[in-house]
Write an enzyme that holds these catalytic residues in place. Structure first.
Site, PDB file in Angstrom:
ATOM      1  CG  MET A  79      -1.940  -1.144   1.189  1.00 32.83           C
ATOM      2  SD  MET A  79      -3.029  -1.164   2.628  1.00 32.83           S
ATOM      3  CE  MET A  79      -4.026   0.294   2.311  1.00 32.83           C
ATOM      4  CG  HIS A  80       0.690   3.302   2.482  1.00 31.53           C
ATOM      5  ND1 HIS A  80      -0.592   3.676   2.791  1.00 31.53           N
ATOM      6  CD2 HIS A  80       1.050   2.380   3.420  1.00 31.53           C
ATOM      7  CE1 HIS A  80      -0.989   3.013   3.864  1.00 31.53           C
ATOM      8  NE2 HIS A  80      -0.017   2.227   4.261  1.00 31.53           N
ATOM      9  CG  ASP A 236      -0.083  -5.328   1.845  1.00 34.49           C
ATOM     10  OD1 ASP A 236      -0.858  -4.518   2.398  1.00 34.49           O
ATOM     11  OD2 ASP A 236       1.160  -5.232   1.914  1.00 34.49           O
TER      12      ASP A 236
END
Length: 490
Positions: A79-80, A236
């Site tokens: 992520m991110h 995830d």
């Protein structure tokens, strides 16, 4: 057949799931992280694409007929990360990753610019999130910032290459600080605070919704007979939850991957940023999650193995041979190799061994690493319990799920039952395949059944009590630490 692809930090994993909910084949391809400056972490999105193609090529070698019959593809990923595209969909610079620390100052600026940030996004501004990265870009690379036509998350760059579509799902978008997590839609207020607009964001869908289709060229290159649809997919954590069957309120799991996560399912949006917990959308409609996150988990073990010149299996065997007295005399390890999120929200938290002597060998330090990660997880679980999220048992997923010793150590340190499941190490890739199946019309209850139980690790009360003294040392060491070099360097 359903193909799941998980774009991790150190590896891309791919799994083929059959119509009886059995993983038929799996494969992986390694990835490297570039660290051009201290605290930075970047990857070239082109490397993700090459690794994805390599992983699928390995699946094709194992099960060509099954791969050819793929009906849907699910995507999951770290992520991110900020993948920045220009108006012609060209990547402007390497992707800035979730464990990159360069935007500490921008977090404070973003919080000041968006007074309702915590209530809307459900999270504190941390350097790992996407929005502070774009503020950093605007200040330090203004030409690139002005050229940004679209921002994609890592897994959605793979979708772009596969289908040409710019789409993301609500669980992954929750980690940007641009999403109204309660409403499950982009927030004009938060986007405006970062100098961005909705037109630069991908289309939003739920994780189990159809979200594009493989192009005929991509399907042919991968050996798939008919272009399958692509599911919305998930970050995830949410994908791992789907893979382990954590879909009902109160379900929970513990992920031991590059990072460490304790994930608890909720049917309401209940943010608790004061505990440095993450409140995100789940991959399923009308479901949310509350998560504790530590930035270095199984990656601590990989790091130590590289330093010690030993493979993980050999080290774990050596650790398991230590007597209880040798374990009690081991150093204490702080696992903050990339700073920390829950519960400290401290990008400068350093890793450390404390209590070293000439009596300590490789196995003692290896034990300290496993224990330090377990103690970090215990801090996260305490934060969840304080927020009212207290799962009775936690399913263990990710690469760390392969070690029965580590699973029992976690049970003892957390004073919680730890469950391991067949295929649990597949984690997010299995969840991604299941989301593909759901997008293809699969029944939620049948598709998201919990995998068969492999082992049940009940906490040992005496061992839990014995660990408490070392846990107190662990916590005191963090509190007493001097400023790190990153904090004091000019």
């Amino acid at each position: 057949m359903y193909l799941g692809i998980d774009l991790g930090t150190s590896e891309i994993k791919a799994v083929l799931l059959d119509g009886d909910n059995r993983p038929l084949a799996s494969a992986g391809a390694a990835l490297d992280v570039s660290r051009p400056r201290p605290g930075w972490a970047e990857q070239d999105p082109e490397d993700w694409w090459r690794a994805a193609c390599a992983a699928v090529a390995k699946l094709r070698e194992q099960a060509p007929a099954a791969l050819a019959a793929t009906r849907a593809v699910g995507l999951s990923g770290q992520m991110h990360g900020a993948v920045l595209l220009d108006s012609r969909d060209r990547v402007l610079r390497p992707a800035i990753l979730w464990n990159d620390l360069r935007s500490v100052a921008e977090c404070a600026e973003l919080t000041a610019a968006a007074p309702r940030l915590h209530a809307v996004a459900g999270n504190l501004a941390m350097p790992g999130f996407t929005a502070p990265k774009l503020r950093w870009l605007a200040r330090h690379e203004p030409e690139s910032f002005r050229a940004v036509a679209a921002v994609l998350l890592p897994k959605d760059y793979l979708r772009l290459r596969l289908s040409g579509d710019k789409i993301t799902d609500t669980s992954d978008a929750s980690g940007t600080l641009w999403l109204d997590v309660g409403r499950r839609d982009w927030s004009e207020e938060l986007l405006d605070a970062g100098g961005l607009s909705r037109r630069q964001m991908p289309q939003l869908v739920e994780g189990l919704a159809p979200a594009g289709r493989l192009s005929p060229a991509a399907a042919a290159a991968w050996g798939i007979a008919q272009p399958p649809l692509i599911a919305g997919g998930a970050g995830d954590g949410a994908a791992s939850a789907v893979g382990i069957g954590a879909i009902a309120p109160g379900d929970g799991f513990l992920s031991l991957g590059t990072s460490g996560v304790i994930f608890v399912v909720d049917d309401r949006f209940r943010p608790n940023p004061a505990q440095a917990l993450h409140a995100f959308c789940h991959a399923l409609p009308r479901r949310w999650s509350l998560m504790s996150v530590m930035l270095s988990a199984a990656s601590c073990l990989r790091w130590f193995c590289r330093l010690a010149g030993v493979d993980e299996a050999t080290l774990l065997t050596e650790v398991e041979r230590l007597s209880p007295a040798e374990q009690a005399a081991a150093p204490v390890f702080l696992p903050y190799l990339s700073g920390e999120r829950t519960p400290h929200n401290d990008p400068f938290a350093p890793g450390a061994f404390w209590g070293l002597s000439q009596a300590h060998g490789r196995a003692a330090l290896g034990y300290a690493v496993l224990e330090g990660v377990a103690f970090g997880m215990a801090d996260g679980l305490d934060a969840l319990r304080a927020a009212g999220a207290a799962p009775r048992a936690l399913s263990l997923v990710g690469g760390g799920a392969r070690s029965p010793f580590w699973a029992q150590l976690l049970a003892d340190a957390l004073d919680a039952e730890i469950l391991t499941h067949q295929g649990g190490e597949a984690g997010a890739a299995l969840g991604a395949a299941r989301l593909g199946w759901l997008a293809d019309g699969g029944d939620l209850g049948a598709v998201c059944a919990k995998p068969p139980l492999r082992a049940r690790c009940a906490p040992d009360a005496a061992r839990h009590q014995a660990l408490q003294a070392r846990l107190r040392h662990f916590r005191a060491l963090y509190q007493a630490r001097p400023p790190s070099f990153a904090e004091t360097s000019p």
